[in-house]
Design an enzyme around this catalytic site. Structure first.
Site, mmCIF file in Angstrom:
data_model
loop_
_atom_site.group_PDB
_atom_site.id
_atom_site.type_symbol
_atom_site.label_atom_id
_atom_site.label_comp_id
_atom_site.label_asym_id
_atom_site.label_seq_id
_atom_site.Cartn_x
_atom_site.Cartn_y
_atom_site.Cartn_z
ATOM 1 N N SER A 108 -11.263 -0.621 -0.937
ATOM 2 C CA SER A 108 -9.809 -0.775 -0.231
ATOM 3 C C SER A 108 -10.157 -0.971 1.426
ATOM 4 C CB SER A 108 -9.048 0.537 -0.511
ATOM 5 O OG SER A 108 -8.485 0.681 -1.702
ATOM 6 N N ASP A 142 0.837 -1.429 -0.113
ATOM 7 C CA ASP A 142 0.035 -0.031 -0.117
ATOM 8 C C ASP A 142 0.783 1.260 -0.015
ATOM 9 O OD1 ASP A 142 -2.341 1.882 0.586
ATOM 10 O OD2 ASP A 142 -3.182 -0.188 1.009
ATOM 11 N N HIS A 198 -3.874 6.335 3.313
ATOM 12 C CA HIS A 198 -4.268 4.975 2.676
ATOM 13 C C HIS A 198 -3.677 3.674 3.189
ATOM 14 C CE1 HIS A 198 -5.759 1.972 -0.084
ATOM 15 N NE2 HIS A 198 -6.790 2.438 -0.265
#
Length: 863
Positions: A640, A204, A278
């Site tokens: 996600s 990620d 994220h």
């Protein structure tokens, strides 16, 4: 007819003509070369990777079957892996030098564990150098790259050349909602033990090592994990001690991003530090610490926990804040994560576009790397994508990958606005109420415009306080417009909050221009009273009330404001107790087998988990969601966010059942998933209504896969559908359009199949048939994972227009034994539309299982 040799004069004229053409092309070449950037390619080579090498070379021991989790790896295995890896790197370098020339390339990565190959920066200059005949044959700049690809692809020892393309990134309540406290956590001895010894690899945007979700335990220190070999990078932005036992390893992969000119060292951080948010968010959902207070703007929104709070986190940063990432970096991260010994891979990412070099979705280098990871025993979990609610939008294709859809759970943060005419309008806003029991006057931003107008923002968006009259607005509620600039432009709720503060307003109300699908009304934590009226109709009701009570002069300017309102408290969560609904944005099936969008005999997505408005860790410098800039937590949505829920649950299943294969993990999750809500009705999915707004309707397996995850039931599924690497190779061999030579070339495995073998033979916990022409017989094999003998009975919910028969209808199975099932599907009508059914299996010891049936089109008789 004979061929005549040219005479001397003709030859000289022809040579001069060729020279003039070459001069012109050379000028074009150098002009364009000054502005065109080099490109990155991934190349697969002959020679088995570490995970498959059988020991066929003198002096190099076999590495097949060796992994950091194997008993022999800690003794002789590691030396064998290192020796063979060194050999592969040497062979890769020799190939590059022989085909392109020493010094004429920039090798970025060696892939040697899962696949044998490399990523290298290749420029059109190298294509020109490698093929001097390019100018001779009039190959212009756009063709030079293709020349290079052709050279490499024809070089002996090269299997595939693939352009490195872009990829993109695709909780306080979730553990309770999914029943972990009384289920899997209780089985592990409490959340402080749940996930012990399991390493989840997060590919990620990196991690925020200072976040409390990733702090080392003071009461139960983390010891070493002998099967994990990953290292921890040290950098000024990621100092010594960032890896603390909870974060067990951290590395970053940016060579392709740098080569492509997308990487900015100032904001992307040349280290595992998360500059986006994220990666920290997904890591905390999968394995964040238990009971971490979520405090934003001084308000406590509850305590957060990851699904496997005791699991370790291996960080593999390959995505970045503004541009996403590149496939070459992602494949390098996956290759290293599996080599390091992770147990579960979380891939909250997907391709921006399909590779042009292969037409088969299952044969991209990314998918082949994931297949090799499965061969190594690693569970691979990937996001479905955020392209919903439209069909064929899933970005995860292969049956060896568990693909996750996003659901909306039962938590919401409603708010309300009481008007002076006794109407109450509902909306959203994580904001405090206007103080006291009284109402405040309301002023429309458009009626308070003064001074210079900011050319970037519309004054009605309330993005710049200098454009509005403070004397008119102070102490009143400011009415702003939630325009399309909030969806597609740069307007944010945070700027509205700043405007409200700067003007000393009592609060703000946002009225919407549109409530159609695509409009985003996520609640944002703010420190001043505020609310978004999310309904276009109710927004108009508010404006009508305002206009009727506002007195204007002959020029239309507002002079007296009569509209009053009170904003409610939107900081308290409300729990409805309802089941998950597929989120509007969640990508849908059917799966595709090639990039001509022909349907595949594979169910995608596979499972659904919460993915809407999920609280998770953040990084203060993160800009993935600008409304959370500077915050330690963020509440965001996407597949996600759903994916790490499944990754964490998979870690819990592995902790209790370390012998389970990735396919068994997938089967346990799938066959026990819920396809009905708490009232016994079929699951719903958000779709676009005729009016353009999002509305729930009947869902299908192409929306939610096998259903909403049931973590407790997955721990004890009774029976499972297992499959391994050889079965997946056989599946690939039966896919229409796949050539046997290509399979052998890319995997080193031969296709031992006949014309009778079909993709639907793969032993998955679902049956999907792209085209049912006449009767199709589908074999399945179940394996008992129960510790007792159990008798099972089978019932079928028939798909419309298709007759399904299963034999046997009853069977008794002992622990670890297998039972073959034969499913015959016969269309009763011709149908060009999707139809769905279900096979339900009920065990005498209380176990239940189900496998969805999906028929994309059918014909009564084969033609």
């Amino acid at each position: 007819m004979g061929v005549r040799r040219q005479g001397g004069l003709d030859a000289r004229v022809a040579a001069m003509d060729r020279w003039r053409r070459a001069q012109v092309l050379l000028v074009v070449f150098f002009v364009v070369a000054s502005v065109v950037r080099a490109e990155v390619y991934m190349v697969l080579m002959d020679g088995e990777p570490v995970v498959s090498y059988r020991g066929t070379l003198p002096g190099l021991s076999a590495t097949r079957g060796l992994s950091p989790r194997s008993a022999t790896f800690q003794t002789s295995g590691l030396q064998a892996v290192r020796a063979y890896s060194t050999h592969l790197v040497s062979q890769q370098d020799k190939l590059l030098e022989s085909s392109i020339g020493k010094g004429a390339y920039n090798k970025l990565y060696s892939y040697n564990y899962l696949v044998n190959g490399f990523a290298a920066e290749m420029s059109p200059e190298q294509a020109q150098d490698s093929c001097p005949c390019a100018a001779e044959f009039g190959v212009f700049w756009s063709g030079l790259v293709m020349v290079l690809i052709d050279i490499l692809s024809r070089t002996p020892g090269v299997k595939r050349v693939e352009r490195s393309r872009r990829v993109k990134s695709c909780t306080t309540h979730s553990p309770d909602y999914l029943g972990l406290a009384s289920g899997l956590w209780a089985q592990a001895g409490g959340p402080e033990n749940a996930g012990e010894g399991i390493v989840i690899g997060i590919v990620d945007t990196g991690i925020n090592p200072e976040h409390p979700s990733f702090a080392a335990s003071s009461t139960k220190p983390y010891g070493p994990v002998s099967t994990y070999l990953g290292n921890c990078e040290v950098h000024s932005s990621f100092p010594q001690g960032s890896c603390n036992g909870k974060i067990i390893g951290a590395q970053h992969f940016a060579a392709a991003a740098k080569s492509e000119g997308a990487f900015n060292t100032t904001i992307d951080y040349d280290s595992p530090l998360d500059g986006d948010g994220h990666g920290s968010h997904t890591a905390s959902i999968a394995a964040g610490n238990h009971n971490v207070p979520v405090i934003v703007g001084g308000v406590n929104y509850g305590n957060a926990s990851g699904m496997a709070p005791r699991a370790r986190i291996g960080v593999y940063k390959a995505l970045y804040r503004l541009f996403g990432g590149f496939n070459a970096d992602v494949v390098a991260a996956i290759d290293k994560a599996v080599q390091d010994g992770v147990d579960v891979l979380n891939l909250s990412l997907g391709p921006n576009s399909p590779p042009a070099e292969t037409t088969i979705t299952f044969l991209s280098i990314f998918d082949l790397a994931c297949l090799a990871a499965i061969k190594s025993g690693v569970v691979v979990i990937q996001a479905a994508g955020n392209g919903g609610p439209y069909p064929q939008t899933t970005l995860s294709f292969s049956p060896w990958i568990t693909t996750v859809a996003a659901g909306v759970d039962d938590r919401s943060y409603p708010n309300w606005l009481n008007l002076g005419n006794n109407l109450r309008l509902m909306g959203k806003g994580l904001a405090p109420a206007t103080p006291g029991d009284f109402m405040n006057k309301m002023v429309l931003a458009a009626d308070a415009v003064t001074g210079p107008i900011n050319p970037i923002y519309d004054p009605s968006d309330c993005q710049d306080s200098t454009s509005l009259d403070k004397a008119m607005i102070a102490g009143n509620i400011l009415i702003c417009t939630y325009s399309f600039n909030f969806i597609y432009g740069g307007s944010t709720i945070k700027r509205v909050e700043e405007t409200t503060k700067n003007l000393s307003a009592a609060g703000f109300v946002m009225v919407v221009q549109s409530d159609t699908a695509g409009s985003r009304f996520n609640p944002i934590p703010i420190t001043v009273p505020g609310i978004i009226i999310t309904s276009q109709n109710e927004s108009q009701i508010l404006l009508d009330y305002y206009n009727k009570t506002t007195l204007r002069n002959v020029k239309g300017q507002a002079e007296t404001f009569g509209a009053e309102a009170k904003i409610g408290n939107g900081q308290t969560a409300v729990y409805s107790g309802t089941s998950q609904v597929v989120a509007l944005f969640s990508s849908r099936g059917p799966d595709i087998r090639d990039f001509s969008f022909n349907n595949a005999d594979v169910l995608k997505p596979n499972i659904m988990a919460p993915g809407s408005l999920i609280w998770g860790a953040w990084t203060p410098v993160g800009i993935d969601e600008p409304n959370f800039l500077g915050k330690d937590f963020a509440m965001i949505s996407g597949t996600s966010m759903a994916t790490p829920h499944i990754a964490g649950i998979a870690a819990l299943l592995l902790e209790r059942n370390p012998q389970w294969s990735p396919a068994v993990i997938n089967s346990a999750l799938s066959t026990t998933a819920s396809v009905f809500d708490k009232d016994g009705n079929p699951l719903q999915a958000e779709h676009i209504s005729f009016g353009g707004a999002a509305a729930p309707g009947p869902g299908t397996p192409f929306d939610y896969g096998s259903g909403a995850v049931n973590a407790t039931a997955a721990l004890d599924p009774g029976i499972v559908f297992d499959a391994g690497y050889d079965e997946y190779i056989k599946f690939i061999c039966t896919v229409p359009g796949v050539e046997e030579a290509a399979v052998f070339n890319l995997t080193g495995s031969r296709c031992n199949v006949s014309s009778a073998d079909l993709p639907t033979d793969l032993n998955t916990p679902s049956i999907t048939i792209a085209s049912l022409n006449g009767t199709r017989v589908v074999p399945r094999t179940v394996t008992s994972v129960s510790n007792q003998t159990e008798t099972w009975s089978i019932k079928v919910s028939q798909p419309e227009g298709v007759s399904v028969a299963v034999a046997p209808q009853n069977f008794t199975i002992a622990p670890s034994a297998t039972q073959k099932l034969v499913v015959a599907l016969t269309p009763t009508v011709d149908s060009p539309v999707f139809t769905f059914g279900e096979i339900f299996l009920t065990g005498s010891l209380g176990h239940t299982a189900h496998i969805p049936i999906s028929i994309i089109q059918s014909q009564v008789a084969a033609r």
